[in-house]
Design a protein around this motif. Structure first.
Motif, PDB file in Angstrom:
ATOM      1  N   ASP A   1       0.845  -1.192   0.000  1.00  0.00           N
ATOM      2  CA  ASP A   1       0.000   0.000   0.000  1.00  0.00           C
ATOM      3  C   ASP A   1       0.883   1.244   0.000  1.00  0.00           C
ATOM      4  OD1 ASP A   1      -2.477  -1.349   0.079  1.00  0.00           O
ATOM      5  OD2 ASP A   1      -2.230  -1.689   2.227  1.00  0.00           O
ATOM      6  N   TYR A   2       0.486   2.218  -0.798  1.00  0.00           N
ATOM      7  CA  TYR A   2       1.223   3.467  -0.937  1.00  0.00           C
ATOM      8  C   TYR A   2       0.252   4.631  -0.745  1.00  0.00           C
ATOM      9  CZ  TYR A   2       4.789   0.515  -3.086  1.00  0.00           C
ATOM     10  OH  TYR A   2       5.724  -0.455  -3.332  1.00  0.00           O
ATOM     11  N   ARG A   3       0.661   5.612   0.048  1.00  0.00           N
ATOM     12  CA  ARG A   3      -0.149   6.813   0.257  1.00  0.00           C
ATOM     13  C   ARG A   3       0.366   7.896  -0.679  1.00  0.00           C
ATOM     14  NH1 ARG A   3      -0.215  11.557   2.321  1.00  0.00           N
ATOM     15  NH2 ARG A   3       1.780  11.550   3.375  1.00  0.00           N
ATOM     16  N   ILE A   4      -0.538   8.477  -1.455  1.00  0.00           N
ATOM     17  CA  ILE A   4      -0.165   9.555  -2.362  1.00  0.00           C
ATOM     18  C   ILE A   4       0.053  10.824  -1.548  1.00  0.00           C
ATOM     19  CG2 ILE A   4      -0.882  10.958  -4.319  1.00  0.00           C
ATOM     20  CD1 ILE A   4      -2.529   8.550  -5.288  1.00  0.00           C
ATOM     21  N   ASP A   5       1.155  11.496  -1.802  1.00  0.00           N
ATOM     22  CA  ASP A   5       1.520  12.727  -1.094  1.00  0.00           C
ATOM     23  C   ASP A   5       0.951  13.918  -1.860  1.00  0.00           C
ATOM     24  OD1 ASP A   5       2.703  14.930   0.064  1.00  0.00           O
ATOM     25  OD2 ASP A   5       4.732  14.083   0.051  1.00  0.00           O
ATOM     26  N   PRO A   6      -0.113  14.558  -1.346  1.00  0.00           N
ATOM     27  CA  PRO A   6      -0.721  15.691  -2.051  1.00  0.00           C
ATOM     28  C   PRO A   6       0.255  16.850  -2.301  1.00  0.00           C
ATOM     29  CG  PRO A   6      -2.180  14.933  -0.320  1.00  0.00           C
ATOM     30  CD  PRO A   6      -0.864  14.226  -0.128  1.00  0.00           C
ATOM     31  N   ALA A   7       1.191  17.065  -1.395  1.00  0.00           N
ATOM     32  CA  ALA A   7       2.127  18.174  -1.536  1.00  0.00           C
ATOM     33  C   ALA A   7       3.137  17.938  -2.662  1.00  0.00           C
ATOM     34  CB  ALA A   7       2.857  18.414  -0.222  1.00  0.00           C
ATOM     35  N   ARG A   8       3.346  16.682  -3.022  1.00  0.00           N
ATOM     36  CA  ARG A   8       4.331  16.362  -4.061  1.00  0.00           C
ATOM     37  C   ARG A   8       3.675  15.789  -5.321  1.00  0.00           C
ATOM     38  NH1 ARG A   8       8.319  12.646  -0.948  1.00  0.00           N
ATOM     39  NH2 ARG A   8       9.379  12.598  -2.954  1.00  0.00           N
ATOM     40  N   THR A   9       2.380  16.008  -5.455  1.00  0.00           N
ATOM     41  CA  THR A   9       1.615  15.504  -6.590  1.00  0.00           C
ATOM     42  C   THR A   9       0.970  16.681  -7.312  1.00  0.00           C
ATOM     43  OG1 THR A   9       1.200  13.384  -5.529  1.00  0.00           O
ATOM     44  CG2 THR A   9      -0.383  14.074  -7.212  1.00  0.00           C
ATOM     45  N   THR A  10       0.999  16.646  -8.642  1.00  0.00           N
ATOM     46  CA  THR A  10       0.347  17.698  -9.419  1.00  0.00           C
ATOM     47  C   THR A  10      -0.654  17.080 -10.392  1.00  0.00           C
ATOM     48  OG1 THR A  10       2.075  17.714 -11.101  1.00  0.00           O
ATOM     49  CG2 THR A  10       2.306  19.289  -9.300  1.00  0.00           C
ATOM     50  N   VAL A  11      -1.761  17.766 -10.555  1.00  0.00           N
ATOM     51  CA  VAL A  11      -2.769  17.414 -11.543  1.00  0.00           C
ATOM     52  C   VAL A  11      -2.895  18.643 -12.429  1.00  0.00           C
ATOM     53  CG1 VAL A  11      -5.158  16.739 -11.956  1.00  0.00           C
ATOM     54  CG2 VAL A  11      -3.980  15.946  -9.883  1.00  0.00           C
ATOM     55  N   SER A  12      -2.381  18.544 -13.641  1.00  0.00           N
ATOM     56  CA  SER A  12      -2.434  19.690 -14.546  1.00  0.00           C
ATOM     57  C   SER A  12      -3.333  19.362 -15.733  1.00  0.00           C
ATOM     58  CB  SER A  12      -1.032  20.081 -15.008  1.00  0.00           C
ATOM     59  OG  SER A  12      -0.394  19.005 -15.641  1.00  0.00           O
ATOM     60  N   PHE A  13      -3.834  20.406 -16.367  1.00  0.00           N
ATOM     61  CA  PHE A  13      -4.707  20.210 -17.519  1.00  0.00           C
ATOM     62  C   PHE A  13      -4.383  21.237 -18.590  1.00  0.00           C
ATOM     63  CE2 PHE A  13      -6.991  23.144 -14.782  1.00  0.00           C
ATOM     64  CZ  PHE A  13      -7.383  24.140 -15.666  1.00  0.00           C
TER      65      PHE A  13
ATOM     66  N   GLY B   1     -11.503  27.430 -29.843  1.00  0.00           N
ATOM     67  CA  GLY B   1     -10.349  26.579 -30.077  1.00  0.00           C
ATOM     68  C   GLY B   1      -9.077  27.318 -30.452  1.00  0.00           C
ATOM     69  N   LEU B   2      -9.095  28.639 -30.394  1.00  0.00           N
ATOM     70  CA  LEU B   2      -7.939  29.421 -30.828  1.00  0.00           C
ATOM     71  C   LEU B   2      -6.905  29.655 -29.734  1.00  0.00           C
ATOM     72  CD1 LEU B   2      -9.827  32.075 -32.975  1.00  0.00           C
ATOM     73  CD2 LEU B   2      -8.604  30.035 -33.775  1.00  0.00           C
ATOM     74  N   ALA B   3      -7.331  29.688 -28.488  1.00  0.00           N
ATOM     75  CA  ALA B   3      -6.410  30.062 -27.414  1.00  0.00           C
ATOM     76  C   ALA B   3      -6.237  28.916 -26.416  1.00  0.00           C
ATOM     77  CB  ALA B   3      -6.933  31.299 -26.681  1.00  0.00           C
ATOM     78  N   PRO B   4      -4.996  28.637 -26.034  1.00  0.00           N
ATOM     79  CA  PRO B   4      -4.761  27.575 -25.052  1.00  0.00           C
ATOM     80  C   PRO B   4      -5.086  28.041 -23.637  1.00  0.00           C
ATOM     81  CG  PRO B   4      -2.686  28.570 -25.670  1.00  0.00           C
ATOM     82  CD  PRO B   4      -3.748  29.224 -26.517  1.00  0.00           C
ATOM     83  N   VAL B   5      -5.519  27.096 -22.825  1.00  0.00           N
ATOM     84  CA  VAL B   5      -5.745  27.333 -21.400  1.00  0.00           C
ATOM     85  C   VAL B   5      -5.036  26.214 -20.661  1.00  0.00           C
ATOM     86  CG1 VAL B   5      -7.439  27.453 -19.521  1.00  0.00           C
ATOM     87  CG2 VAL B   5      -7.990  28.411 -21.766  1.00  0.00           C
ATOM     88  N   ARG B   6      -4.211  26.580 -19.708  1.00  0.00           N
ATOM     89  CA  ARG B   6      -3.506  25.595 -18.885  1.00  0.00           C
ATOM     90  C   ARG B   6      -3.800  25.909 -17.422  1.00  0.00           C
ATOM     91  NH1 ARG B   6      -0.618  22.871 -22.341  1.00  0.00           N
ATOM     92  NH2 ARG B   6       0.370  23.846 -24.116  1.00  0.00           N
ATOM     93  N   GLY B   7      -3.825  24.858 -16.623  1.00  0.00           N
ATOM     94  CA  GLY B   7      -4.076  25.080 -15.205  1.00  0.00           C
ATOM     95  C   GLY B   7      -3.822  23.837 -14.388  1.00  0.00           C
ATOM     96  N   THR B   8      -4.222  23.923 -13.131  1.00  0.00           N
ATOM     97  CA  THR B   8      -3.993  22.834 -12.191  1.00  0.00           C
ATOM     98  C   THR B   8      -5.190  22.639 -11.271  1.00  0.00           C
ATOM     99  OG1 THR B   8      -2.987  24.320 -10.575  1.00  0.00           O
ATOM    100  CG2 THR B   8      -1.481  23.207 -12.122  1.00  0.00           C
ATOM    101  N   PHE B   9      -5.205  21.474 -10.657  1.00  0.00           N
ATOM    102  CA  PHE B   9      -6.064  21.146  -9.526  1.00  0.00           C
ATOM    103  C   PHE B   9      -5.131  20.649  -8.434  1.00  0.00           C
ATOM    104  CE2 PHE B   9      -9.151  20.321 -12.942  1.00  0.00           C
ATOM    105  CZ  PHE B   9     -10.325  20.830 -12.413  1.00  0.00           C
ATOM    106  N   GLN B  10      -5.595  20.683  -7.186  1.00  0.00           N
ATOM    107  CA  GLN B  10      -4.827  20.099  -6.086  1.00  0.00           C
ATOM    108  C   GLN B  10      -5.462  18.782  -5.658  1.00  0.00           C
ATOM    109  OE1 GLN B  10      -4.571  22.973  -2.932  1.00  0.00           O
ATOM    110  NE2 GLN B  10      -3.280  24.348  -4.109  1.00  0.00           N
ATOM    111  N   LEU B  11      -4.594  17.827  -5.417  1.00  0.00           N
ATOM    112  CA  LEU B  11      -5.046  16.547  -4.905  1.00  0.00           C
ATOM    113  C   LEU B  11      -5.349  16.685  -3.417  1.00  0.00           C
ATOM    114  CD1 LEU B  11      -5.227  13.456  -5.771  1.00  0.00           C
ATOM    115  CD2 LEU B  11      -3.081  13.246  -4.534  1.00  0.00           C
ATOM    116  N   ARG B  12      -6.503  16.168  -2.993  1.00  0.00           N
ATOM    117  CA  ARG B  12      -6.844  16.194  -1.567  1.00  0.00           C
ATOM    118  C   ARG B  12      -6.220  14.984  -0.868  1.00  0.00           C
ATOM    119  NH1 ARG B  12     -12.960  16.070   0.320  1.00  0.00           N
ATOM    120  NH2 ARG B  12     -13.096  16.835  -1.798  1.00  0.00           N
ATOM    121  N   ASP B  13      -6.412  13.784  -1.433  1.00  0.00           N
ATOM    122  CA  ASP B  13      -5.799  12.583  -0.870  1.00  0.00           C
ATOM    123  C   ASP B  13      -5.896  11.461  -1.887  1.00  0.00           C
ATOM    124  OD1 ASP B  13      -8.249  10.827  -0.324  1.00  0.00           O
ATOM    125  OD2 ASP B  13      -8.738  12.584   0.876  1.00  0.00           O
TER     126      ASP B  13
END
Length: 174
Positions: free
Chosen positions: A16-28, A35-47
């Motif tokens: 079993d492994y616990r995901i570390d929210p502080a060291r994990t990134t969810v980007s999009f 469709g002309l302009a890019p959008v980039r961003g992130t979400f934070q993992l809770r657990d």
């Protein structure tokens, strides 16, 4: 540990492994303005957690993302997307991925599962790009999400329908 040639993947030892929210990134990444302009961003993992099993195909993962952490760097857009027209983060605070198994498809590892957004659950496969094991487990996976599948259809044409998600996960053995 087992080394697999596909996708720079090393299967870690069972456990079993616990995901570390502080060291994990969810980007999009998506597009807007027809469709002309890019959008980039992130979400934070809770657990989250990962369970590696023998056989590895029965392994599982679960991750909870805080919907209220949608961030593109443009406060007005971020507030609007967190609101009722899109994520409705106040009523639906969690975005949840739960896997159903791991399999190799055409030489690539796929983490099969489902994603729940706004209480709507749809199948979702994550393509495991990299997985390394050592003192920590590190994983990079990609997928794309069709927001229409989750009933998020506001501003058709102006806002991108599909988002490409990239997860960079760090987990420690428990």
């Amino acid at each position: 540990m087992t080394s697999m040639a596909a996708d720079r993947v090393t299967i870690p030892a069972a456990g079993d492994y616990r995901i570390d929210p502080a060291r994990t990134t969810v980007s999009f990444a998506t597009r807007h303005l027809f469709g002309l302009a890019p959008v980039r961003g992130t979400f934070q993992l809770r657990d989250g957690h990962i369970q590696v099993t023998e056989p590895v195909a029965d392994s599982s993962a679960r991750a909870v993302i805080a919907a209220s952490t949608f961030h593109t760097g443009l406060p007005a857009r971020d507030t609007h997307v967190r609101g009722p027209a899109y994520l409705d983060a106040e009523r639906h605070p969690a975005i949840v991925f739960a896997s159903t198994g791991l399999e190799q498809v055409e030489g690539r590892w796929m983490l099969r599962g489902s994603l729940t957004v706004r209480d709507r659950t749809c199948p979702l496969d994550l393509r495991v790009e990299e997985l390394t094991a050592g003192p920590t487990l590190t994983l990079r996976a990609t997928t794309w999400v069709d927001r229409y599948a989750f009933g998020i259809t506001a501003m058709k044409g102006m806002t991108g329908r599909r988002l490409t998600l990239t997860l960079s996960v760090t987990a420690t053995r428990t």
